[in-house]
Scaffold this motif. Structure first.
Motif, PDB file in Angstrom:
ATOM      1  N   SER A  98      46.691 -28.320  -1.259  1.00 35.62           N
ATOM      2  CA  SER A  98      47.944 -27.782  -1.808  1.00 35.62           C
ATOM      3  C   SER A  98      49.024 -27.905  -0.747  1.00 35.62           C
ATOM      4  O   SER A  98      48.747 -27.735   0.444  1.00 35.62           O
ATOM      5  CB  SER A  98      47.754 -26.309  -2.168  1.00 35.62           C
ATOM      6  OG  SER A  98      49.004 -25.682  -2.384  1.00 35.62           O
ATOM      7  N   THR A  99      50.224 -28.185  -1.184  1.00 35.05           N
ATOM      8  CA  THR A  99      51.381 -28.053  -0.300  1.00 35.05           C
ATOM      9  C   THR A  99      52.229 -26.882  -0.776  1.00 35.05           C
ATOM     10  O   THR A  99      52.409 -25.886  -0.076  1.00 35.05           O
ATOM     11  CB  THR A  99      52.219 -29.347  -0.281  1.00 35.05           C
ATOM     12  OG1 THR A  99      51.412 -30.384   0.266  1.00 35.05           O
ATOM     13  CG2 THR A  99      53.474 -29.179   0.574  1.00 35.05           C
ATOM     14  N   ARG A 100      52.752 -26.990  -2.009  1.00 32.41           N
ATOM     15  CA  ARG A 100      53.683 -25.995  -2.536  1.00 32.41           C
ATOM     16  C   ARG A 100      53.090 -24.604  -2.678  1.00 32.41           C
ATOM     17  O   ARG A 100      53.652 -23.618  -2.208  1.00 32.41           O
ATOM     18  CB  ARG A 100      54.172 -26.378  -3.945  1.00 32.41           C
ATOM     19  CG  ARG A 100      55.469 -27.094  -4.008  1.00 32.41           C
ATOM     20  CD  ARG A 100      55.377 -28.063  -5.139  1.00 32.41           C
ATOM     21  NE  ARG A 100      54.212 -28.891  -4.943  1.00 32.41           N
ATOM     22  CZ  ARG A 100      54.212 -29.956  -4.134  1.00 32.41           C
ATOM     23  NH1 ARG A 100      55.298 -30.336  -3.553  1.00 32.41           N
ATOM     24  NH2 ARG A 100      53.110 -30.660  -3.938  1.00 32.41           N
ATOM     25  N   THR A 101      51.978 -24.512  -3.395  1.00 31.63           N
ATOM     26  CA  THR A 101      51.496 -23.190  -3.785  1.00 31.63           C
ATOM     27  C   THR A 101      51.112 -22.371  -2.551  1.00 31.63           C
ATOM     28  O   THR A 101      51.530 -21.220  -2.391  1.00 31.63           O
ATOM     29  CB  THR A 101      50.309 -23.322  -4.756  1.00 31.63           C
ATOM     30  OG1 THR A 101      50.674 -24.235  -5.778  1.00 31.63           O
ATOM     31  CG2 THR A 101      49.951 -21.985  -5.377  1.00 31.63           C
TER      32      THR A 101
ATOM     33  N   ARG B  88      42.806 -20.720  -4.622  1.00 38.94           N
ATOM     34  CA  ARG B  88      42.723 -21.970  -5.410  1.00 38.94           C
ATOM     35  C   ARG B  88      41.307 -22.507  -5.276  1.00 38.94           C
ATOM     36  O   ARG B  88      40.741 -22.503  -4.173  1.00 38.94           O
ATOM     37  CB  ARG B  88      43.718 -23.007  -4.900  1.00 38.94           C
ATOM     38  CG  ARG B  88      43.496 -24.369  -5.533  1.00 38.94           C
ATOM     39  CD  ARG B  88      44.594 -25.336  -5.245  1.00 38.94           C
ATOM     40  NE  ARG B  88      45.821 -24.966  -5.938  1.00 38.94           N
ATOM     41  CZ  ARG B  88      46.922 -25.713  -5.962  1.00 38.94           C
ATOM     42  NH1 ARG B  88      46.940 -26.875  -5.347  1.00 38.94           N
ATOM     43  NH2 ARG B  88      48.002 -25.319  -6.596  1.00 38.94           N
TER      44      ARG B  88
ATOM     45  N   HIS C  81      47.131 -22.308 -14.008  1.00 34.96           N
ATOM     46  CA  HIS C  81      47.887 -22.235 -12.750  1.00 34.96           C
ATOM     47  C   HIS C  81      49.035 -21.259 -13.003  1.00 34.96           C
ATOM     48  O   HIS C  81      50.199 -21.650 -13.128  1.00 34.96           O
ATOM     49  CB  HIS C  81      48.399 -23.625 -12.378  1.00 34.96           C
ATOM     50  CG  HIS C  81      48.940 -23.744 -10.982  1.00 34.96           C
ATOM     51  ND1 HIS C  81      49.265 -22.652 -10.194  1.00 34.96           N
ATOM     52  CD2 HIS C  81      49.236 -24.840 -10.233  1.00 34.96           C
ATOM     53  CE1 HIS C  81      49.718 -23.075  -9.032  1.00 34.96           C
ATOM     54  NE2 HIS C  81      49.721 -24.389  -9.032  1.00 34.96           N
TER      55      HIS C  81
ATOM     56  N   PRO D 232      55.955 -29.884 -11.839  1.00 35.12           N
ATOM     57  CA  PRO D 232      55.350 -28.918 -10.904  1.00 35.12           C
ATOM     58  C   PRO D 232      55.206 -29.507  -9.498  1.00 35.12           C
ATOM     59  O   PRO D 232      55.043 -28.759  -8.537  1.00 35.12           O
ATOM     60  CB  PRO D 232      53.975 -28.639 -11.542  1.00 35.12           C
ATOM     61  CG  PRO D 232      53.697 -29.833 -12.399  1.00 35.12           C
ATOM     62  CD  PRO D 232      55.020 -30.341 -12.873  1.00 35.12           C
ATOM     63  N   LEU D 233      55.250 -30.846  -9.404  1.00 37.95           N
ATOM     64  CA  LEU D 233      55.014 -31.583  -8.167  1.00 37.95           C
ATOM     65  C   LEU D 233      53.578 -31.302  -7.673  1.00 37.95           C
ATOM     66  O   LEU D 233      53.032 -30.266  -8.012  1.00 37.95           O
ATOM     67  CB  LEU D 233      56.049 -31.223  -7.084  1.00 37.95           C
ATOM     68  CG  LEU D 233      57.524 -31.422  -7.499  1.00 37.95           C
ATOM     69  CD1 LEU D 233      58.463 -30.979  -6.361  1.00 37.95           C
ATOM     70  CD2 LEU D 233      57.818 -32.880  -7.853  1.00 37.95           C
TER      71      LEU D 233
HETATM   72  N1   CP Z   1      52.569 -27.428  -8.006  1.00 38.27           N
HETATM   73  C1   CP Z   1      51.508 -27.319  -7.201  1.00 38.27           C
HETATM   74  O1   CP Z   1      50.533 -26.628  -7.527  1.00 38.27           O
HETATM   75  O2   CP Z   1      51.592 -28.026  -6.053  1.00 38.27           O
HETATM   76  P1   CP Z   1      50.499 -27.992  -4.877  1.00 38.27           P
HETATM   77  O3   CP Z   1      49.257 -28.631  -5.441  1.00 38.27           O
HETATM   78  O4   CP Z   1      51.112 -28.760  -3.755  1.00 38.27           O
HETATM   79  O5   CP Z   1      50.253 -26.556  -4.542  1.00 38.27           O
END
Ligand code: CP
Length: 304
Positions: free
Chosen positions: A49-52, A101, A129, A262-263
């Motif tokens: 993951s980056t964002r979450t 996660r 999610h 969501p990227l």
């Molecule tokens: N949108 C999202 O869940 O991105 P990550 O997988 O980078 O957390």
């Protein structure tokens, strides 16, 4: 004590309170700077993951709290065979709240059942999610004023995309939302979700062509083809570039349509679209921090 496993764990009234709080946080950040002083968030990420993960960490740091955790199952004792149930019992001794996660659907739910601290599902396999959905709803509410009376196209991998499943679940409870599912035949939205829509008499249609439906959309929610959920690489390679949103395609869209994602993005949105004022996917990331701050405060029952 409350956990967050699905966006449906909160009523629409509770979600409205959460978004109101998140909006206040957006405009009055310093007011919240010490709200979680002395509190610890654990981020237990068994999947990349980056964002979450970083959004949760940023949220807790903005609230004056601290963060511990792991970002890879191999750097945790899961690699030695420790169960999620045992891990969360241990994490409960170290932290006040946990974002988890996991590649297995339902793993955060198992953790929540054994936990003595609130557990937040930060994505479980191809299932749900919920905090991405909170982010998506917050973005829609902030940029359009409310969550009702629109047509949303969800495009790409609707089979494995957990953000799509969570978002449809959540939007079903808002008035006058029309769904347009745009996917290759192999990546259609699961039947159980379509059954729920039918039961509630919520209109939806399924198409293959993005061009065909572009002019009718108020929101276009693009998604990446989920390579990690495919059983063979050949199928992934065949489907990965099925949709590429570019400037030409955007010409057929409404002048006020908004593009969400969501990227992470791979190829499904051409970088030239980033300059289009209708591209809202990086703003969406920023809203994710505010809404996660509001969620942490809510689950820890901290009032400011
Ligand atoms: N949108 C999202 O869940 O991105 P990550 O997988 O980078 O957390």
């Amino acid at each position: 004590m409350r956990h967050l496993m699905s966006p449906l764990d909160f009523t629409t009234e509770e979600l409205e309170q959460l978004f109101t709080l998140a909006t206040d946080i957006e405009h009055n950040m310093p007011k919240y700077a010490n709200a979680c002083k002395g509190k610890i968030l654990a981020t237990c990420f068994y999947e990349p993951s980056t964002r979450t993960r970083l959004s949760f960490e940023s949220a807790m740091l903005n609230l004056g709290g601290s963060v511990i955790g792991f970002s890879d199952a191999n750097s945790s004792s899961a690699s030695k065979g420790e169960s999620v149930s045992d891990t969360i019992r241990v994490i409960s001794c170290f932290a006040n709240i946990c974002a988890m996660r996991h590649p297995k659907e339902g793993a955060p739910m198992v953790a929540a059942s054994k936990s003595s601290i609130p557990v937040i599902n930060a994505g479980d396999g191809g299932h749900q999610h919920p905090t991405q959905t909170l982010t998506d709803l917050m973005t829609i509410r902030s940029l359009k004023g409310d969550i009702k009376d629109f047509t949303i196209g969800l495009c790409g991998d609707l089979k494995f995309g957990r953000t799509v499943h969570s978002l449809i679940n959540a939007l079903m409870r808002y008035p006058n939302i029309n769904f347009v599912f745009i996917s290759p035949p192999e990546l259609k939205v699961p039947s159980y979700i379509k059954e729920q829509l039918k039961e509630r008499k919520i209109p939806y249609k399924q198409v293959i062509s993005l061009d065909e439906v572009m002019p009718e959309l108020d929101f276009l929610y693009m998604t990446r083809v989920q390579r990690e959920r495919f059983f063979n690489e050949e199928d992934y390679v065949r489907l990965k570039d099925f949709y590429i949103l570019d400037k030409n395609k955007m010409e057929n869209a409404k002048k006020d349509m908004l593009v969400l994602h969501p990227l992470p993005r791979v190829n499904e949105i051409s970088v030239e679209v980033d300059e289009d004022p209708r591209a809202a996917y990086f703003k969406q990331v920023q809203y994710g921090v505010y809404v996660r701050m509001a969620l942490i405060l809510t689950l820890l029952e901290i009032e400011v």
